[in-house]
Design a protein around this motif. Sequence first.
Motif, PDB file in Angstrom:
ATOM      1  N   GLU A 301      -6.760   1.917   3.996  1.00 28.38           N
ATOM      2  CA  GLU A 301      -7.203   2.478   2.603  1.00 28.38           C
ATOM      3  C   GLU A 301      -6.011   2.575   1.428  1.00 28.38           C
ATOM      4  O   GLU A 301      -5.795   2.336   0.543  1.00 28.38           O
ATOM      5  CB  GLU A 301      -8.223   3.484   2.481  1.00 28.38           C
ATOM      6  CG  GLU A 301      -9.750   3.072   3.255  1.00 28.38           C
ATOM      7  CD  GLU A 301     -10.475   1.900   2.178  1.00 28.38           C
ATOM      8  OE1 GLU A 301     -10.071   1.856   1.119  1.00 28.38           O
ATOM      9  OE2 GLU A 301     -11.272   1.578   2.847  1.00 28.38           O
ATOM     10  N   CYS A 302      -5.056   3.731   2.271  1.00 23.13           N
ATOM     11  CA  CYS A 302      -4.032   4.364   1.598  1.00 23.13           C
ATOM     12  C   CYS A 302      -3.060   3.152   1.125  1.00 23.13           C
ATOM     13  O   CYS A 302      -2.563   3.136   0.312  1.00 23.13           O
ATOM     14  CB  CYS A 302      -3.428   5.314   2.776  1.00 23.13           C
ATOM     15  SG  CYS A 302      -1.834   5.995   2.015  1.00 23.13           S
ATOM     16  N   LYS A 303      -2.960   2.195   2.323  1.00 27.51           N
ATOM     17  CA  LYS A 303      -1.803   0.935   1.963  1.00 27.51           C
ATOM     18  C   LYS A 303      -2.376   0.308   0.833  1.00 27.51           C
ATOM     19  O   LYS A 303      -1.732  -0.291  -0.080  1.00 27.51           O
ATOM     20  CB  LYS A 303      -1.900   0.140   3.433  1.00 27.51           C
ATOM     21  CG  LYS A 303      -0.898   0.681   4.321  1.00 27.51           C
ATOM     22  CD  LYS A 303      -0.716   0.086   5.638  1.00 27.51           C
ATOM     23  CE  LYS A 303       0.113   0.642   6.731  1.00 27.51           C
ATOM     24  NZ  LYS A 303       0.267   0.004   7.832  1.00 27.51           N
ATOM     25  N   LYS A 304      -3.455  -0.129   0.811  1.00 23.06           N
ATOM     26  CA  LYS A 304      -4.334  -0.807  -0.361  1.00 23.06           C
ATOM     27  C   LYS A 304      -4.072  -0.384  -1.620  1.00 23.06           C
ATOM     28  O   LYS A 304      -3.898  -1.052  -2.544  1.00 23.06           O
ATOM     29  CB  LYS A 304      -5.835  -1.123   0.015  1.00 23.06           C
ATOM     30  CG  LYS A 304      -6.449  -1.806  -0.946  1.00 23.06           C
ATOM     31  CD  LYS A 304      -7.882  -2.003  -0.422  1.00 23.06           C
ATOM     32  CE  LYS A 304      -8.663  -3.265  -1.431  1.00 23.06           C
ATOM     33  NZ  LYS A 304     -10.296  -3.329  -0.936  1.00 23.06           N
ATOM     34  N   ILE A 310       0.604  -4.496   5.651  1.00 28.87           N
ATOM     35  CA  ILE A 310       0.092  -3.736   6.836  1.00 28.87           C
ATOM     36  C   ILE A 310       1.054  -3.566   7.827  1.00 28.87           C
ATOM     37  O   ILE A 310       1.180  -2.489   8.389  1.00 28.87           O
ATOM     38  CB  ILE A 310      -0.902  -4.620   7.393  1.00 28.87           C
ATOM     39  CG1 ILE A 310      -2.336  -4.863   6.488  1.00 28.87           C
ATOM     40  CG2 ILE A 310      -1.466  -4.256   8.751  1.00 28.87           C
ATOM     41  CD1 ILE A 310      -3.200  -5.708   6.732  1.00 28.87           C
ATOM     42  N   LEU A 311       1.921  -4.558   8.369  1.00 30.95           N
ATOM     43  CA  LEU A 311       2.726  -4.419   9.442  1.00 30.95           C
ATOM     44  C   LEU A 311       4.091  -3.756   9.081  1.00 30.95           C
ATOM     45  O   LEU A 311       4.789  -4.178   7.985  1.00 30.95           O
ATOM     46  CB  LEU A 311       3.306  -5.866   9.923  1.00 30.95           C
ATOM     47  CG  LEU A 311       2.080  -6.638  10.760  1.00 30.95           C
ATOM     48  CD1 LEU A 311       2.546  -8.071  11.195  1.00 30.95           C
ATOM     49  CD2 LEU A 311       1.667  -5.961  11.820  1.00 30.95           C
ATOM     50  N   GLN A 312       4.536  -2.892   9.768  1.00 34.32           N
ATOM     51  CA  GLN A 312       5.736  -2.134   9.887  1.00 34.32           C
ATOM     52  C   GLN A 312       6.219  -1.945  10.815  1.00 34.32           C
ATOM     53  O   GLN A 312       5.996  -0.887  11.732  1.00 34.32           O
ATOM     54  CB  GLN A 312       5.250  -0.768   9.092  1.00 34.32           C
ATOM     55  CG  GLN A 312       4.834  -0.803   7.563  1.00 34.32           C
ATOM     56  CD  GLN A 312       4.526   0.509   6.855  1.00 34.32           C
ATOM     57  OE1 GLN A 312       4.364   1.658   7.654  1.00 34.32           O
ATOM     58  NE2 GLN A 312       4.524   0.562   5.801  1.00 34.32           N
ATOM     59  N   ALA A 351      -8.305  -3.972  11.671  1.00 37.59           N
ATOM     60  CA  ALA A 351      -9.238  -3.056  10.957  1.00 37.59           C
ATOM     61  C   ALA A 351      -8.564  -2.917   9.603  1.00 37.59           C
ATOM     62  O   ALA A 351      -9.110  -3.260   8.543  1.00 37.59           O
ATOM     63  CB  ALA A 351      -9.190  -1.846  11.562  1.00 37.59           C
ATOM     64  N   GLN A 352      -7.327  -2.853   9.552  1.00 37.54           N
ATOM     65  CA  GLN A 352      -6.633  -2.674   8.048  1.00 37.54           C
ATOM     66  C   GLN A 352      -6.442  -4.040   7.490  1.00 37.54           C
ATOM     67  O   GLN A 352      -6.775  -4.165   6.162  1.00 37.54           O
ATOM     68  CB  GLN A 352      -5.035  -2.250   8.354  1.00 37.54           C
ATOM     69  CG  GLN A 352      -4.901  -0.666   8.989  1.00 37.54           C
ATOM     70  CD  GLN A 352      -3.589  -0.310   9.139  1.00 37.54           C
ATOM     71  OE1 GLN A 352      -2.480  -0.649   8.504  1.00 37.54           O
ATOM     72  NE2 GLN A 352      -3.264   0.464  10.277  1.00 37.54           N
ATOM     73  N   ASN A 353      -6.396  -5.179   8.022  1.00 40.32           N
ATOM     74  CA  ASN A 353      -6.344  -6.480   7.434  1.00 40.32           C
ATOM     75  C   ASN A 353      -7.822  -6.704   6.862  1.00 40.32           C
ATOM     76  O   ASN A 353      -7.943  -7.203   5.612  1.00 40.32           O
ATOM     77  CB  ASN A 353      -6.008  -7.539   8.343  1.00 40.32           C
ATOM     78  CG  ASN A 353      -6.117  -8.801   7.576  1.00 40.32           C
ATOM     79  OD1 ASN A 353      -5.002  -9.079   6.978  1.00 40.32           O
ATOM     80  ND2 ASN A 353      -7.013  -9.530   8.051  1.00 40.32           N
ATOM     81  N   ASP A 354      -8.826  -6.059   7.423  1.00 44.60           N
ATOM     82  CA  ASP A 354     -10.311  -6.266   6.971  1.00 44.60           C
ATOM     83  C   ASP A 354     -10.385  -5.568   5.538  1.00 44.60           C
ATOM     84  O   ASP A 354     -10.797  -6.064   4.551  1.00 44.60           O
ATOM     85  CB  ASP A 354     -11.393  -5.826   7.935  1.00 44.60           C
ATOM     86  CG  ASP A 354     -11.303  -6.787   9.300  1.00 44.60           C
ATOM     87  OD1 ASP A 354     -11.003  -8.100   9.195  1.00 44.60           O
ATOM     88  OD2 ASP A 354     -11.818  -6.361  10.021  1.00 44.60           O
ATOM     89  N   ILE A 355      -9.891  -4.361   5.684  1.00 44.90           N
ATOM     90  CA  ILE A 355      -9.884  -3.708   4.355  1.00 44.90           C
ATOM     91  C   ILE A 355      -9.143  -4.285   3.192  1.00 44.90           C
ATOM     92  O   ILE A 355      -9.499  -4.401   2.056  1.00 44.90           O
ATOM     93  CB  ILE A 355      -9.243  -2.055   4.631  1.00 44.90           C
ATOM     94  CG1 ILE A 355     -10.211  -1.475   5.681  1.00 44.90           C
ATOM     95  CG2 ILE A 355      -9.105  -1.363   3.403  1.00 44.90           C
ATOM     96  CD1 ILE A 355      -9.620  -0.138   6.207  1.00 44.90           C
ATOM     97  N   LEU A 356      -7.718  -4.653   3.474  1.00 45.87           N
ATOM     98  CA  LEU A 356      -6.986  -5.096   2.464  1.00 45.87           C
ATOM     99  C   LEU A 356      -7.616  -6.243   1.904  1.00 45.87           C
ATOM    100  O   LEU A 356      -7.114  -6.815   0.892  1.00 45.87           O
ATOM    101  CB  LEU A 356      -5.549  -5.441   3.111  1.00 45.87           C
ATOM    102  CG  LEU A 356      -4.595  -4.337   2.491  1.00 45.87           C
ATOM    103  CD1 LEU A 356      -4.919  -2.887   3.494  1.00 45.87           C
ATOM    104  CD2 LEU A 356      -3.099  -4.638   3.014  1.00 45.87           C
ATOM    105  N   SER A 357      -8.095  -7.355   2.782  1.00 43.93           N
ATOM    106  CA  SER A 357      -8.668  -8.383   2.529  1.00 43.93           C
ATOM    107  C   SER A 357     -10.147  -8.413   1.608  1.00 43.93           C
ATOM    108  O   SER A 357     -10.754  -9.162   1.112  1.00 43.93           O
ATOM    109  CB  SER A 357      -9.052  -9.516   3.493  1.00 43.93           C
ATOM    110  OG  SER A 357      -9.839  -8.860   4.530  1.00 43.93           O
ATOM    111  N   GLY A 358     -10.505  -7.183   1.755  1.00 41.54           N
ATOM    112  CA  GLY A 358     -11.800  -6.844   0.959  1.00 41.54           C
ATOM    113  C   GLY A 358     -13.178  -7.355   1.695  1.00 41.54           C
ATOM    114  O   GLY A 358     -14.205  -7.457   1.201  1.00 41.54           O
ATOM    115  N   SER A 359     -12.895  -7.418   3.228  1.00 42.04           N
ATOM    116  CA  SER A 359     -14.212  -8.066   3.895  1.00 42.04           C
ATOM    117  C   SER A 359     -14.996  -6.697   4.394  1.00 42.04           C
ATOM    118  O   SER A 359     -16.114  -6.899   4.740  1.00 42.04           O
ATOM    119  CB  SER A 359     -13.600  -8.514   5.207  1.00 42.04           C
ATOM    120  OG  SER A 359     -12.932  -7.809   5.843  1.00 42.04           O
ATOM    121  N   LEU A 360     -14.595  -5.310   4.151  1.00 41.28           N
ATOM    122  CA  LEU A 360     -15.537  -4.395   4.460  1.00 41.28           C
ATOM    123  C   LEU A 360     -15.856  -3.540   3.042  1.00 41.28           C
ATOM    124  O   LEU A 360     -15.392  -3.699   2.320  1.00 41.28           O
ATOM    125  CB  LEU A 360     -14.279  -3.191   5.326  1.00 41.28           C
ATOM    126  CG  LEU A 360     -14.151  -3.688   6.580  1.00 41.28           C
ATOM    127  CD1 LEU A 360     -13.602  -2.430   7.186  1.00 41.28           C
ATOM    128  CD2 LEU A 360     -15.414  -4.074   7.313  1.00 41.28           C
TER     129      LEU A 360
END
Length: 360
Positions: A301-304, A310-312, A351-360
């Motif tokens: 959420e913070c990254k979004k 996502i990847l660092q 999980a983070q990808n799901d958040i950034l892609s708006g699937s959650l």
Amino acid sequence: MDVLSLENWQIFPEGRPVLVAGPCSAESEAQVMRTAAELKKCGVGVFRAGIWKPRTHPGTFEGVGTPGLAWLRKAGRELGLKVCTEVACREHVEACLEYGIDMVWTGARTTSSPFMVQEIADALSGSGIPVLVKNPVSPDIELWTGAIERFVRAGIRKLGIVHRGFSASEKTRYRNSPEWRIVIEMRSRFPELPFLCDPSHIAGDRKYVAEIAQRALDLGLDGLMIESHCEPSCALSDAAQQLAPDELAALIGRLVVREADSDSSDYRTAIDSLRARIDAIDGEILAALAARMEVSRQIGECKKKSNIAILQTSRWDAVLEKVISEGREYGLPEHFVSVVFNAIHDASVQAQNDILSGSL
């Protein structure tokens, strides 16, 4: 699953572990008879030898073919042995049935092909002879499972499994990677099937055969398939991994056979207490993983909000190095820690990808 227990196969002598032994390849009648006679003296009751050899490169020794079946039949009749060989197609099966071969197995390359497995299963249907299914070349548990299922559907009731290791991109001291976790999973999926280990093909070198055989017995497998040649140094295939019969006898004498269970009250009390502790720890691990995943979602959420990728990788490399170092202090193997935390990281990234892609 409608299969018969090992005791009803009428092929193995009583006792554990069951043992199948013989040369990688049948090379001549004299070699087959001499090796079989020497193994008979060592207590071997089931003699194996390859007749058709699926070699990687053409032009190498690819087996003597159908004439070798007569040598196996002769060894069986004159020495009172059961005999078995590998089959890779319908024609092989038909020849084995014609010569009265007692048991057959599918090799790793054949198990990797559902088409060939189905052809062999259909050819064996109604024959009543035992069939052993070696694992496929790749560590694909579903492919291995599917091969077992094809034989079951063909009505094969004397059915067993053989672990011979898997090809791996990373080189180890063994010829094939044991991947014991897959063995454990297959044992769980098919507890009613006899399960053997082929330490010769895992090892690729006779000096490692004993340690792999013992590991298999420690895991509770039912028996071993070991390559043995009357003159290993002269073998036309896989010379490095074959044992002389006297070496095989010495190895078998050193193996420790574990009991499947015990009625001892002391053992039951101790094991139940330890398993209760394991259950409690497992619960704590799951709770910790759930908490970690929640933090990972918050990071997502913070990254979004800040439009951050996502990847660092530098951050993850530092984390992995840290946990491996700390794990070492706890006596945990580096590979184990790496596998566990990389799996956790993969789930966190998803999980983070799901958040950034708006699937959650």
